[in-house]
Design a protein around this motif. Structure first.
Motif, PDB file in Angstrom:
ATOM      1  N   ILE A 191     -39.773 -49.779   3.375  1.00 51.48           N
ATOM      2  CA  ILE A 191     -40.207 -48.498   2.810  1.00 51.48           C
ATOM      3  C   ILE A 191     -39.619 -48.314   1.410  1.00 51.48           C
ATOM      4  N   GLU A 192     -38.332 -48.653   1.254  1.00 50.79           N
ATOM      5  CA  GLU A 192     -37.708 -48.543  -0.070  1.00 50.79           C
ATOM      6  C   GLU A 192     -38.367 -49.465  -1.076  1.00 50.79           C
ATOM      7  N   GLN A 193     -38.734 -50.670  -0.622  1.00 48.21           N
ATOM      8  CA  GLN A 193     -39.442 -51.594  -1.504  1.00 48.21           C
ATOM      9  C   GLN A 193     -40.765 -51.001  -1.965  1.00 48.21           C
ATOM     10  N   ASP A 194     -41.512 -50.405  -1.034  1.00 50.83           N
ATOM     11  CA  ASP A 194     -42.788 -49.803  -1.404  1.00 50.83           C
ATOM     12  C   ASP A 194     -42.590 -48.673  -2.413  1.00 50.83           C
ATOM     13  N   LYS A 195     -41.531 -47.900  -2.241  1.00 51.63           N
ATOM     14  CA  LYS A 195     -41.239 -46.839  -3.203  1.00 51.63           C
ATOM     15  C   LYS A 195     -40.973 -47.431  -4.583  1.00 51.63           C
ATOM     16  N   ASN A 196     -40.345 -48.592  -4.612  1.00 49.69           N
ATOM     17  CA  ASN A 196     -40.048 -49.206  -5.896  1.00 49.69           C
ATOM     18  C   ASN A 196     -41.298 -49.715  -6.595  1.00 49.69           C
ATOM     19  N   VAL A 197     -42.303 -50.111  -5.841  1.00 49.33           N
ATOM     20  CA  VAL A 197     -43.590 -50.463  -6.454  1.00 49.33           C
ATOM     21  C   VAL A 197     -44.169 -49.239  -7.148  1.00 49.33           C
ATOM     22  N   ALA A 198     -44.102 -48.095  -6.486  1.00 49.89           N
ATOM     23  CA  ALA A 198     -44.612 -46.853  -7.078  1.00 49.89           C
ATOM     24  C   ALA A 198     -43.793 -46.464  -8.308  1.00 49.89           C
ATOM     25  N   ARG A 199     -42.486 -46.665  -8.261  1.00 51.73           N
ATOM     26  CA  ARG A 199     -41.640 -46.369  -9.426  1.00 51.73           C
ATOM     27  C   ARG A 199     -42.015 -47.274 -10.600  1.00 51.73           C
ATOM     28  N   ALA A 200     -42.196 -48.550 -10.318  1.00 56.24           N
ATOM     29  CA  ALA A 200     -42.553 -49.490 -11.382  1.00 56.24           C
ATOM     30  C   ALA A 200     -43.891 -49.138 -12.002  1.00 56.24           C
ATOM     31  N   ALA A 201     -44.839 -48.678 -11.180  1.00 56.45           N
ATOM     32  CA  ALA A 201     -46.176 -48.358 -11.672  1.00 56.45           C
ATOM     33  C   ALA A 201     -46.157 -47.230 -12.694  1.00 56.45           C
ATOM     34  N   LYS A 202     -45.120 -46.411 -12.688  1.00 55.87           N
ATOM     35  CA  LYS A 202     -45.025 -45.290 -13.624  1.00 55.87           C
ATOM     36  C   LYS A 202     -44.380 -45.687 -14.945  1.00 55.87           C
ATOM     37  N   LEU A 203     -43.871 -46.919 -15.035  1.00 53.99           N
ATOM     38  CA  LEU A 203     -43.139 -47.359 -16.215  1.00 53.99           C
ATOM     39  C   LEU A 203     -43.933 -48.385 -17.000  1.00 53.99           C
ATOM     40  N   GLU A 204     -43.817 -48.332 -18.327  1.00 58.00           N
ATOM     41  CA  GLU A 204     -44.483 -49.313 -19.170  1.00 58.00           C
ATOM     42  C   GLU A 204     -43.685 -50.618 -19.170  1.00 58.00           C
ATOM     43  N   THR A 205     -44.393 -51.736 -19.405  1.00 59.35           N
ATOM     44  CA  THR A 205     -43.686 -53.013 -19.445  1.00 59.35           C
ATOM     45  C   THR A 205     -42.669 -53.053 -20.581  1.00 59.35           C
ATOM     46  N   ALA A 206     -42.949 -52.373 -21.681  1.00 61.54           N
ATOM     47  CA  ALA A 206     -41.994 -52.347 -22.791  1.00 61.54           C
ATOM     48  C   ALA A 206     -40.681 -51.696 -22.361  1.00 61.54           C
ATOM     49  N   THR A 207     -40.766 -50.633 -21.579  1.00 62.45           N
ATOM     50  CA  THR A 207     -39.565 -49.959 -21.082  1.00 62.45           C
ATOM     51  C   THR A 207     -38.809 -50.853 -20.113  1.00 62.45           C
ATOM     52  N   LEU A 208     -39.539 -51.503 -19.221  1.00 58.70           N
ATOM     53  CA  LEU A 208     -38.915 -52.426 -18.278  1.00 58.70           C
ATOM     54  C   LEU A 208     -38.285 -53.611 -19.003  1.00 58.70           C
ATOM     55  N   SER A 209     -38.920 -54.065 -20.078  1.00 67.45           N
ATOM     56  CA  SER A 209     -38.362 -55.154 -20.873  1.00 67.45           C
ATOM     57  C   SER A 209     -37.001 -54.763 -21.455  1.00 67.45           C
ATOM     58  N   ASP A 210     -36.904 -53.542 -21.977  1.00 61.94           N
ATOM     59  CA  ASP A 210     -35.628 -53.070 -22.517  1.00 61.94           C
ATOM     60  C   ASP A 210     -34.566 -52.996 -21.416  1.00 61.94           C
ATOM     61  N   ALA A 211     -34.979 -52.572 -20.223  1.00 64.79           N
ATOM     62  CA  ALA A 211     -34.029 -52.501 -19.105  1.00 64.79           C
ATOM     63  C   ALA A 211     -33.538 -53.888 -18.713  1.00 64.79           C
ATOM     64  N   LEU A 212     -34.433 -54.854 -18.703  1.00 66.11           N
ATOM     65  CA  LEU A 212     -34.029 -56.229 -18.411  1.00 66.11           C
ATOM     66  C   LEU A 212     -33.038 -56.739 -19.450  1.00 66.11           C
ATOM     67  N   ASP A 213     -33.303 -56.449 -20.722  1.00 69.86           N
ATOM     68  CA  ASP A 213     -32.385 -56.856 -21.783  1.00 69.86           C
ATOM     69  C   ASP A 213     -31.005 -56.235 -21.582  1.00 69.86           C
ATOM     70  N   ARG A 214     -30.990 -54.962 -21.223  1.00 72.65           N
ATOM     71  CA  ARG A 214     -29.709 -54.279 -21.022  1.00 72.65           C
ATOM     72  C   ARG A 214     -28.890 -54.958 -19.924  1.00 72.65           C
ATOM     73  N   LEU A 215     -29.574 -55.434 -18.882  1.00 72.92           N
ATOM     74  CA  LEU A 215     -28.886 -56.047 -17.743  1.00 72.92           C
ATOM     75  C   LEU A 215     -28.727 -57.555 -17.889  1.00 72.92           C
ATOM     76  N   GLY A 216     -29.227 -58.112 -18.995  1.00 71.42           N
ATOM     77  CA  GLY A 216     -29.084 -59.538 -19.215  1.00 71.42           C
ATOM     78  C   GLY A 216     -29.968 -60.386 -18.324  1.00 71.42           C
ATOM     79  N   LEU A 217     -31.132 -59.867 -17.966  1.00 70.42           N
ATOM     80  CA  LEU A 217     -32.058 -60.572 -17.079  1.00 70.42           C
ATOM     81  C   LEU A 217     -33.290 -61.046 -17.847  1.00 70.42           C
ATOM     82  N   ASN A 218     -33.839 -62.173 -17.426  1.00 70.02           N
ATOM     83  CA  ASN A 218     -35.062 -62.713 -18.021  1.00 70.02           C
ATOM     84  C   ASN A 218     -36.241 -62.401 -17.104  1.00 70.02           C
ATOM     85  N   GLY A 219     -37.154 -61.547 -17.565  1.00 72.77           N
ATOM     86  CA  GLY A 219     -38.299 -61.211 -16.729  1.00 72.77           C
ATOM     87  C   GLY A 219     -39.577 -60.984 -17.506  1.00 72.77           C
TER      88      GLY A 219
END
Length: 225
Positions: free
Chosen positions: A4-32
């Protein structure tokens, strides 16, 4: 993390732009950020969990290129690793029609697809390096299903969270998705605050300074994944 938590995270991701997620990945040092993987139409948007397929050169006699479709759960993103090949397709109109009918969230290809007209007319999201008409039959074959794959120089494992929009595709490792989403939501809130401040008369440079715009994507001590 529960289903259920995973499904909620799909909905959370759907509300965010890839550019915003890209910045978050950079902040955490992740390649995505899946390099050079683009939507066949700028209106395409998707979010879902990865169902992965690994391709390889065809044997003799050749194996199948696409009989996996009936096993893909609705809401999934089909992720096809064809090694970045641009001389043989691994996705076309039959797969588009069935995926659309089955409620698949979209298809991501490290390689190319064909029959673009149908994904456009159905509004079925396809993200790939390019499109061209030559078939992959007798050229490539499925080597493995639901194994880790490479998409645009990003490792994608089964169940990882994918988000696609006009700017491309982001893949978030399942084990880090909570931290990535939380960072992205914080970045999104800061950028919206900047917009509101400017709309009410504040100078852009002042608003950016107040909400630390230039540091939103910067790695922070102790926050790296």
């Amino acid at each position: 993390m529960s289903e259920i938590e995973q499904d909620k995270n799909v909905a959370r991701a759907a509300k965010l732009e890839t550019a915003t997620l890209s910045d978050a990945l950079d902040r955490l040092g992740l390649n995505g950020q899946c390099y050079k993987i683009k939507p066949r139409d700028a209106s395409f948007r998707m979010a879902g969990r990865a169902f992965t397929i690994l391709y390889g050169p065809a044997a003799s006699p050749a194996g199948t290129v696409g009989d996996f479709i009936d096993d893909v759960p609705p809401g999934s993103v089909i992720v096809l690793d064809n090694g970045g090949r641009e001389d043989a397709t691994v996705w076309g109109d039959i797969l588009t029609e069935i995926a659309h009918r089955r409620g698949i969230a979209g298809t991501v290809i490290d390689g190319i697809n064909r029959d673009v007209h149908l994904c456009l007319s159905l509004g079925y999201p396809v993200f790939s390096k390019d499109n061209w008409m030559r078939t992959g039959k007798d050229r490539v074959q499925v080597e493995a299903t639901n194994v880790p794959v490479n998409i645009g120089n990003v490792r994608v494992a089964p169940g990882d969270l994918l988000r696609g929009d006009a700017d491309g595709v982001i893949s978030i490792p399942k084990e880090h998705e909570e931290r990535v989403l939380a960072a992205a939501e914080e970045i999104d809130a800061a950028e919206n605050a900047i917009r509101r401040s400017v709309a009410t008369g504040m100078r852009l440079d002042e608003a950016r300074k107040q909400f630390k715009y230039h540091q939103l994507q910067t790695r922070r001590t102790g926050e790296e994944a």
